[in-house]
Design a protein around this motif. Structure first.
Motif, PDB file in Angstrom:
ATOM      1  N   LYS A 207       0.787  -1.285  -0.114  1.00  0.00           N
ATOM      2  CA  LYS A 207      -0.046   0.080  -0.071  1.00  0.00           C
ATOM      3  C   LYS A 207       0.786   1.217   0.007  1.00  0.00           C
ATOM      4  CE  LYS A 207      -3.502   2.370   2.880  1.00  0.00           C
ATOM      5  NZ  LYS A 207      -4.231   2.569   4.042  1.00  0.00           N
ATOM      6  N   GLN A 208       1.859   1.290   0.817  1.00  0.00           N
ATOM      7  CA  GLN A 208       2.869   2.502   0.808  1.00  0.00           C
ATOM      8  C   GLN A 208       3.538   2.505  -0.361  1.00  0.00           C
ATOM      9  OE1 GLN A 208       2.910   4.775   3.227  1.00  0.00           O
ATOM     10  NE2 GLN A 208       1.222   3.866   4.289  1.00  0.00           N
TER      11      GLN A 208
ATOM     12  N   ARG B 153       2.823   1.620  -3.327  1.00  0.00           N
ATOM     13  CA  ARG B 153       1.719   2.209  -4.291  1.00  0.00           C
ATOM     14  C   ARG B 153       1.660   3.839  -4.177  1.00  0.00           C
ATOM     15  NH1 ARG B 153      -1.842  -1.438  -3.612  1.00  0.00           N
ATOM     16  NH2 ARG B 153      -1.783  -2.403  -5.601  1.00  0.00           N
ATOM     17  N   LYS B 154       1.520   4.145  -3.240  1.00  0.00           N
ATOM     18  CA  LYS B 154       1.228   5.551  -2.866  1.00  0.00           C
ATOM     19  C   LYS B 154       2.428   6.491  -3.367  1.00  0.00           C
ATOM     20  CE  LYS B 154       1.838   7.279   1.024  1.00  0.00           C
ATOM     21  NZ  LYS B 154       1.845   7.602   2.762  1.00  0.00           N
TER      22      LYS B 154
ATOM     23  N   TYR C  55       2.732   6.447  -7.269  1.00  0.00           N
ATOM     24  CA  TYR C  55       1.799   6.944  -7.943  1.00  0.00           C
ATOM     25  C   TYR C  55       2.422   8.812  -7.755  1.00  0.00           C
ATOM     26  CZ  TYR C  55      -1.878   4.134  -9.261  1.00  0.00           C
ATOM     27  OH  TYR C  55      -2.643   3.094  -9.908  1.00  0.00           O
ATOM     28  N   ARG C  56       2.895   9.129  -6.605  1.00  0.00           N
ATOM     29  CA  ARG C  56       3.590  10.277  -6.463  1.00  0.00           C
ATOM     30  C   ARG C  56       4.533  10.600  -7.687  1.00  0.00           C
ATOM     31  NH1 ARG C  56       4.354  11.579   0.015  1.00  0.00           N
ATOM     32  NH2 ARG C  56       2.297  11.502   0.651  1.00  0.00           N
TER      33      ARG C  56
END
Length: 643
Positions: free
Chosen positions: A35-36, A38-39, A42-43
């Motif tokens: 999850k981290q 992926r975040k 995307y940034r």
């Protein structure tokens, strides 16, 4: 964007499975890691990712890898307790390398996007050096390609080759290439010299450690030096005795210093700081014939910088390097080093007389006068320092006689007498200087008037009429010479002196009216008229203050600061129910807006006052007028305190 991020996450599957199989992270923890990541991914895929996005991702991965290593050690200890058969699970696998590889990749993308950010580049290099991942050479080559004009880049690269990679030839080549690209960098020349002397010293230590039979150690540096200079100095080193072999290293060091010194002077002939740094290296290094080289360098500096006051000041202070620090000296002028320093300053005044030279000379003597503990109070010095004080006064007098007494030197001269407790002499000196060519010196007039007022207030006996008259006359002379903006402390001091003398206070107000009429009021900063109005308000009340500010407002260009002061005074009284004060505040606003009609803040404050103290009709009227008058009416509408 989503496909790219998903592809990157899928490539992490083997690593994540390995972490779960080894028992380092649980399935829930791995889900949080995904999850981290992926975040962060995307940034980084945004059209314009920020530098902070990359750094945050790097910090997260660094902390995650640290946690992985700790967990791995914990698992290894558990496996040891269970026996050797299960220790195979703890062998290195894909998860041991994936974290570092990912951080390197993030750094690579970051530096390619922010090529001009040297701080980011050096952070990348420090990471590679710390992890020893074999990418240092490649990253250094990229950095040099993008920033060849940055001396720090060449120094960093050479230092890594010299200290960590132990490749002296590569370090030397980097330094020499750097000097070709950045020949005007002082740091490059100095660090190159230090590197060569350090290497030579290492060879000497190695010779001693290997013994006298290892003659090739001396020959090693001969070959390296001959490649650069094209000579064969020291070719007979193998036949020298022990003492001469040691001297050979010192001779080679001198040759290196001479070569680099010559190149540095040719590249930077006007850099005094570079000469000083090279001379300091010479003094700190044990080389043969260093005395001759020292004299040569000093001679070159005198030839090139004898017209610079900084050179003479440095040369004089150089004489004191072998003695105690200036703050610890308790000796007379007979100290040989001090006498040599004095002679240097005297020679400088003959060769280069200037206010700057006198100022440096005086500062040197003041450093000698300062007692232990750093308290610069000549009135408390020990008896041997009386010689310094007498000599310093002679230097001040000489500066005055030859015509190099500047405003700053004059103030220092007077202040020095005050520090010595010789008030009468300071008074006479200030009077003489203010009557001479420094009659227009604002600082000197302020100092003189401050002295007189201080003596006037410190006197235990009641001042006479003549005393008041004298001080008032002096203030009148000073304040006609000094602009209002420079005389804030002087005016406030004068108001306090005459606070209880109505006759002289009125005269002081008359002087202030003349000054404001001449210089105009202030639109920002110190406002004399506002200070006097506030003083009258505290001393005699609102009626006297109102009478005073009306006199100032009648002058041409009274200043926006005065308007604001008077408005604040009237509004404060209106807020407690005084209707006349509200009317006065409105008149003041109207008068101020006649001159400062485009001041948005003034309109906003006017509108805010009407909302609080007036009626809705008056507030709306001010708002309508502001929008019609202001060219930038949007600024008025957007004001935060309107409603």
């Amino acid at each position: 964007m989503a496909d790219t991020v998903q592809y990157k996450l899928e490539r992490m599957v083997d690593e994540l499975d390995d972490l779960e199989r080894k028992g380092i992270f649980t399935r829930q923890e791995i889900a949080e890691i995904v999850k981290q990541r992926r975040k962060f991914e995307y940034r980084l895929k945004r059209p314009s990712p920020l530098k902070q996005d990359f750094l945050a991702y790097i910090d997260y991965e660094t902390q995650l890898d640290s946690l992985r290593r700790l967990r791995k050690k914990s698992v290894a200890r558990e496996l040891e307790k269970q026996g050797d058969k299960r220790r195979r699970r703890n062998k290195k696998s894909v998860s041991d390398f994936a974290g570092i590889s990912r951080i390197v990749e993030i750094y690579r993308i970051a530096v390619m996007r922010f090529k001009g950010d040297l701080e980011l580049w050096f952070r990348y290099l420090e990471f590679c050096k710390d992890k020893k991942n074999g990418r240092m050479k490649k990253v250094l080559a990229q950095l040099i390609r993008f920033h060849p004009k940055a001396p720090g880049v060449w120094i960093y690269a050479a230092a890594w080759e010299f200290d960590h990679n132990l490749n002296v030839s590569a370090a030397r080549a980097l330094m020499q290439n750097g000097l070709r690209v950045c020949p005007h960098s002082e740091d490059l020349w100095v660090e190159y010299l230090r590197m060569e002397l350090t290497y030579l010293n290492k060879l000497r230590v190695r010779k001693v450690a290997l013994g006298e039979e290892k003659e090739n150690v001396v020959h090693d540096y001969d070959v390296l030096l001959d490649e650069e200079r094209g000579n064969d100095d020291g070719s007979n080193a193998g036949t020298e005795v022990s003492e001469k072999k040691v001297d050979l290293f010192r001779e080679k060091g001198l040759l290196i210093l001479q070569t680099i010194y010559t190149g540095a002077v040719e590249a930077l002939p006007s850099s005094f700081g570079l000469r000083k740094r090279l001379l300091e290296i010479l003094e700190a290094t044990d080389l043969t014939h260093s005395e001759e080289m020292h004299k040569e360098m000093l001679s070159d500096m005198k030839r090139d910088f004898s017209r610079e006051p900084e050179y003479w000041d440095w040369l004089a202070r150089l004489e004191m390097t072998d003695s105690k620090s200036m703050s610890e000296m308790s000796v007379t002028l007979a100290l040989p080093q001090f006498q040599k320093a004095i002679q240097v300053y005297e020679e400088a005044l003959q060769f280069l007389p200037s206010p700057m030279m006198f100022n440096l000379y005086i500062k040197f003597l003041m450093d000698a006068i300062a007692p232990k503990g750093g308290e610069n109070d000549p009135s408390k010095v020990s008896s041997p320092t009386e010689d310094y004080i007498s000599h310093l006064l002679v230097v001040y007098e000489k500066a005055d006689v030859v015509g190099y007494m500047t405003e700053d030197l004059a103030c220092q001269y007077v202040s020095f007498y005050l520090q010595l407790g010789r008030f009468d002499e300071a008074r006479k000196l200030a009077d003489r200087l203010c009557s001479g060519k420094l009659s227009d010196s604002e600082k000197l007039w302020i100092l003189r008037a401050s002295m007189e007022i201080k003596s006037f207030t410190d006197d235990t006996s009641a001042p006479s009429k003549d005393d008041f008259q004298y001080v008032l006359g002096l203030l009148r002379s000073a304040l006609t010479k000094v602009s209002i903006s420079q005389a804030e402390d002087l005016w406030l001091m004068a108001l306090n002196v005459f606070a209880k003398q109505k006759k002289y206070l009125d005269k002081l107000v008359e002087i202030s009216l003349i000054s404001v009429a001449k210089d105009g009021g202030s639109d920002d900063g110190f406002s004399l008229s506002s200070a006097i109005v506030n003083f009258m308000l505290q001393k005699d009340g609102i009626h006297k203050a109102r009478k005073t500010y009306k006199r100032f407002l009648a002058l041409p260009h009274p200043g926006l600061v005065l308007y604001r002061c008077c408005i604040e005074l009237e509004v404060n009284l209106a807020s407690v129910g005084d209707k006349d004060c509200l009317a006065n505040a409105r008149k003041l606003y109207e008068s101020a807006l006649a001159t400062y009609g485009q001041d948005v803040t003034l309109w906003q404050n006017y509108h805010s006052m009407e909302i609080k103290l007036g009626t809705s009709e008056t507030a709306n009227a001010v708002c309508w007028r502001a929008r019609k008058t202001l060219k930038n009416s949007a600024a008025f509408v957007a004001a935060p305190d309107l409603y």
